[in-house]
Design an enzyme around this catalytic site. Structure first.
Site, PDB file in Angstrom:
ATOM      1  CE  LYS A 101      15.946  37.072  20.235  1.00 30.91           C
ATOM      2  NZ  LYS A 101      17.449  36.571  20.047  1.00 30.91           N
TER       3      LYS A 101
ATOM      4  CD  GLN B 107      19.054  33.663  18.778  1.00 28.13           C
ATOM      5  OE1 GLN B 107      18.837  34.527  18.530  1.00 28.13           O
ATOM      6  NE2 GLN B 107      18.871  32.806  20.052  1.00 28.13           N
TER       7      GLN B 107
ATOM      8  CG  ASP C 147      21.794  40.193  19.196  1.00 30.36           C
ATOM      9  OD1 ASP C 147      20.968  40.158  20.243  1.00 30.36           O
ATOM     10  OD2 ASP C 147      21.927  39.319  18.336  1.00 30.36           O
TER      11      ASP C 147
HETATM   12  N1  GUN Z   1      21.534  33.428  22.106  1.00 31.54           N
HETATM   13  C1  GUN Z   1      20.888  33.653  23.506  1.00 31.54           C
HETATM   14  N2  GUN Z   1      20.771  34.867  23.602  1.00 31.54           N
HETATM   15  C2  GUN Z   1      21.243  35.779  22.586  1.00 31.54           C
HETATM   16  C3  GUN Z   1      20.822  36.902  22.303  1.00 31.54           C
HETATM   17  O1  GUN Z   1      20.494  37.843  22.975  1.00 31.54           O
HETATM   18  N3  GUN Z   1      21.156  37.180  20.939  1.00 31.54           N
HETATM   19  C4  GUN Z   1      21.363  36.435  19.816  1.00 31.54           C
HETATM   20  N4  GUN Z   1      21.656  36.953  18.718  1.00 31.54           N
HETATM   21  N5  GUN Z   1      21.889  35.010  20.495  1.00 31.54           N
HETATM   22  C5  GUN Z   1      21.295  34.812  21.688  1.00 31.54           C
END
Ligand code: GUN
Length: 291
Positions: A52, A96, A119
């Site tokens: 990311k 995350q 998110d």
């Molecule tokens: N863990 C798995 N998928 C995601 C996501 O799309 N965002 C975040 N913050 N954590 C994740």
């Protein structure tokens, strides 16, 4: 059968965003800035967050990575989120998941200011999505919708069967696909661990979205001829023949299913890159909505 190439589609979306960022710079406007919080040393989470942050720099976004020990207290984390909420330089905040077990997902998600919730996990974002109002759509479901759009797959009237009811994928994609939109306008069945006769439901599906996190669970005898198959799973399975010691497996047995369906996403290179592109789009929106 056609492969839904998430790498290719995400590249195009990122190229467009890159041009839009360059235009912001020309106009002397603020460039999007994502803050990503990574707690602990989970290998998969590290890989995702690094991807990311790298994608941000590729297209001209700023990013800040905040790494915390897995022993960090909930209060400390909530304090950091509070600071990021108040920092006018930061447009989007991502924490995350999964979090260590002593930290409440709910408290952390609720602490993020909704206007920075790139998110799309905050109850305000989810509520607005359910009502069809402009908001941040969670990155994975958003990425799936963008991929269907990219390949101009008309889902009108489809029976979509979703495997998994998580807040991150299954539940939000069920809302989006049942909405009056294209992609959308599907009749949706959400399956989960207590569903009876899952194979039979899958065989009725014009589109299967597999998001259960069980490697190669979906076999060819569960899929109708010419169905669309979207594989969200990405599990690390030990494999001594690989340099890293593991192979990435989707929720779909690709070798069997691919010859039967009309479109299918590969793993890796399908939904994963689209998730990142969707996060970037959300971060761009967070920035330009405000500036
Ligand atoms: N863990 C798995 N998928 C995601 C996501 O799309 N965002 C975040 N913050 N954590 C994740």
């Amino acid at each position: 059968m056609q492969i839904l190439d998430g790498q290719l589609a995400s590249r195009q979306l990122k190229d467009t965003l890159k041009l839009q960022v360059a235009q912001l710079v020309i106009e002397g406007k603020k460039v999007p800035h994502l803050a990503a919080v990574l707690i602990g040393n989970n290998g998969a989470s590290e890989t995702y967050v690094n991807a990311k942050v790298k994608a941000c720099s590729e297209i001209g976004f700023k990013s800040t990575l905040i790494r915390l020990e897995d022993t960090v207290s909930e209060n400390k984390l909530l304090g950091i989120i509070e600071e990021l909420n108040g920092d006018i330089e930061i447009d989007g905040i991502l924490v995350q998941l999964p979090l260590p077990s002593h930290i409440s997902d709910e408290k952390v998600i609720n602490a993020i200011e909704p206007s920075k919730d790139v998110d799309g996990f905050h109850p305000v974002s989810i509520g607005r999505m359910v009502q069809g109002l402009p908001t941040f759509i969670p990155a994975t479901p958003h990425g799936i919708m963008l991929l269907l759009q990219h390949y101009q797959i008309d889902t009108t009237g489809f029976h979509a069967v979703i495997l998994g009811r998580s807040n991150i994928v299954g539940r939000p994609i069920s809302i989006l696909l049942s909405s009056n939109s294209n992609p959308g306008n599907c009749t949706v069945t959400v399956c989960h661990s207590k569903t009876r006769d899952l194979g039979n439901l899958c065989r009725q599906a014009d589109m299967v979205i597999a998001a259960l996190g069980r490697p190669e669970f979906v076999k060819a005898d569960m899929i109708k001829e010419q169905a669309v198959v979207i594989d969200v799973g990405i599990t690390r399975v030990p494999d001594a023949t690989k340099k890293k010691g593991f192979a990435l497996k989707g929720d779909v047995l690709f070798s069997e299913v691919s010859s039967k369906c009309s479109f299918i996403t590969p793993v890796p290179g399908g939904v994963g890159p689209m998730t990142i592109a969707a996060l970037l789009k959300n971060t761009f929106k967070a920035c330009t909505d405000k500036n």
